[in-house]
Design an enzyme around this catalytic site. Structure first.
Site, PDB file in Angstrom:
ATOM      1  N   ASP A 249      13.098  46.919  90.697  1.00  0.00           N
ATOM      2  CA  ASP A 249      12.140  47.241  91.770  1.00  0.00           C
ATOM      3  C   ASP A 249      10.723  47.343  91.239  1.00  0.00           C
ATOM      4  O   ASP A 249       9.762  47.178  91.981  1.00  0.00           O
ATOM      5  CB  ASP A 249      12.550  48.536  92.475  1.00  0.00           C
ATOM      6  CG  ASP A 249      13.737  48.258  93.365  1.00  0.00           C
ATOM      7  OD1 ASP A 249      14.865  48.205  92.839  1.00  0.00           O
ATOM      8  OD2 ASP A 249      13.524  48.015  94.569  1.00  0.00           O
TER       9      ASP A 249
HETATM   10  O1  MRU Z   1      17.583  50.451  97.754  1.00  0.00           O
HETATM   11  P1  MRU Z   1      17.694  48.968  97.660  1.00  0.00           P
HETATM   12  O2  MRU Z   1      18.984  48.424  98.187  1.00  0.00           O
HETATM   13  O3  MRU Z   1      16.483  48.279  98.243  1.00  0.00           O
HETATM   14  O4  MRU Z   1      17.669  48.680  96.092  1.00  0.00           O
HETATM   15  C1  MRU Z   1      17.736  47.355  95.653  1.00  0.00           C
HETATM   16  C2  MRU Z   1      17.691  47.241  94.175  1.00  0.00           C
HETATM   17  O5  MRU Z   1      17.617  48.194  93.450  1.00  0.00           O
HETATM   18  C3  MRU Z   1      17.662  45.842  93.621  1.00  0.00           C
HETATM   19  O6  MRU Z   1      18.278  45.786  92.369  1.00  0.00           O
HETATM   20  C4  MRU Z   1      16.192  45.390  93.460  1.00  0.00           C
HETATM   21  O7  MRU Z   1      15.434  45.672  94.603  1.00  0.00           O
HETATM   22  C5  MRU Z   1      16.118  43.938  93.185  1.00  0.00           C
HETATM   23  S1  MRU Z   1      16.621  42.942  94.571  1.00  0.00           S
HETATM   24  C6  MRU Z   1      16.426  41.335  94.089  1.00  0.00           C
END
Ligand code: MRU
Length: 362
Positions: A249
């Site tokens: 993220d």
């Molecule tokens: O809370 P989320 O489902 O948005 O978290 C998603 C993640 O942690 C993913 O690994 C990250 O955003 C990369 S998605 C290509």
């Protein structure tokens, strides 16, 4: 369960935006129309769409559909509307940096255009819409390139024979405009006939692994098994895991990486078992304005996402809850490297190498 050819988290056609409501998966494939920024913000906040790249694309396209209906009276009015809406969109999920990066890039564009007397408010409106629409195409290209680099690196550096990958959360078509990041690398290994098996973690508390990644893997006929998060270390010991690959993220200047809660403990276990640990992300997930992972704001989610599953209460009333959505994995635990669309880099050298490649390609 309905099936379709390719999974599309975002469907955009003729100025209309539809998102696959991921809260309904795997039971229902249901698309919902997003007609304005407020609806986009709500869909992101409620995690009907999620995953760092997908959040940014849906946010920008929500702005595009709103601008499609808007006929500005002046450049000033249009500019302040765009800036206000972009700033609002970045508040929905604070840890994922992609929306903030996309907002900054759109703001730079409108600032460059505003002083040009030949460019009207309507031209600016159209340019913003086009730039948002382009994200759908460029994200897929970026993921395919990232998938290719990652697969090559793993085949060169990991054990001989077919590869078994462990992954966490959902980083596939449902988290991007298509193909995926960590799941893109897995797809590339599968396409090359080199993938033996995927172990996908359930990803408590919100179960993106069980609800979404398992769904994608079954949909795309990629051989895989689901494990609970608490089985990961034992699976590393028992199942011949060749590599762990996760998404991100936000990756900061020293290579520390924020990703779905549970990533950090996977990296520790991988190190213990001598298994290379990779982060796969587009360069748009890098935020070199922050020096270390300690500076990353970690989103905390509502308590009921932990105490309830699909509306069923699983924890005692009155229990205290801590529910951080992400954790930070220190750079030194990212032993395989960081896989980007420009290549695979050591976490500690990411900023240097990425800046060099992006400078060259400008
Ligand atoms: O809370 P989320 O489902 O948005 O978290 C998603 C993640 O942690 C993913 O690994 C990250 O955003 C990369 S998605 C290509």
């Amino acid at each position: 369960m309905e099936t379709c050819q390719t999974l599309e988290a975002i469907h955009y056609k003729e100025n209309k935006l539809f998102i696959l409501d991921q809260l309904q998966l795997p039971k229902k494939l249901e698309y919902e129309e997003i007609t304005c920024v407020e609806e986009g913000w709500q869909a992101i906040k409620q995690m009907k769409v999620r995953g760092a790249p997908c959040i940014a694309i849906v946010g920008c396209l929500a702005l595009a559909v709103e601008l499609n209906k808007h006929h500005p009276t002046s450049k000033h009015e249009l500019m302040s509307l765009i800036v206000r809406q972009l700033d609002y969109l970045t508040t929905a999920r604070p840890t994922a940096v992609n929306m903030k990066g996309a907002a900054e890039s759109l703001k730079t564009l409108i600032n460059q255009l505003q002083d040009n007397q030949d460019i009207t408010a309507d031209d600016i409106r159209q340019r913003v819409i086009s730039k948002a629409e382009l994200m759908l195409i460029s994200d897929v290209k970026c993921n395919q390139s990232l998938g290719h680099h990652g697969a090559q690196h793993i085949l060169q550096h990991c054990q001989q024979g077919k590869i078994c990958v462990m992954t966490h959360c959902n980083t596939g078509s449902l988290a991007t405009a298509g193909y995926g990041t960590a799941l893109g690398v897995i797809r590339a290994l599968h396409e090359a006939g080199k993938l033996d098996h995927v172990l996908c973690t359930e990803t408590r508390p919100y179960n993106q692994g069980a609800r979404l990644t398992a769904f994608e893997l079954v949909h795309d006929k990629i051989p895989a098994s689901l494990i609970t998060d608490s089985m990961a270390a034992f699976a590393m010991y028992k199942k011949g895991v060749s590599a762990v690959i996760v998404g991100a993220d936000r990756v900061v200047a020293n290579g520390d990486t924020a990703n779905k809660i549970g990533t950090y403990q996977l990296a520790i276990s991988a190190k213990h078992h001598g298994i290379p640990f990779y982060v796969a992300c587009p360069s748009t997930t890098c935020d070199f304005s922050l020096l270390t992972g300690d500076a990353i704001v970690i989103e905390e989610r509502p308590h009921n996402e932990l105490t309830y599953i699909n509306g069923v209460q699983i924890a005692a009333d009155g229990i205290g809850v801590w529910n951080p959505a992400f954790d930070v994995t220190p750079a030194e635990l990212i032993t395989g490297g960081i896989i980007t669309e420009f290549g695979v880099f050591k976490a500690s050298e990411l900023q240097h190498n990425l800046t060099a490649v992006t400078d060259r390609s400008e």
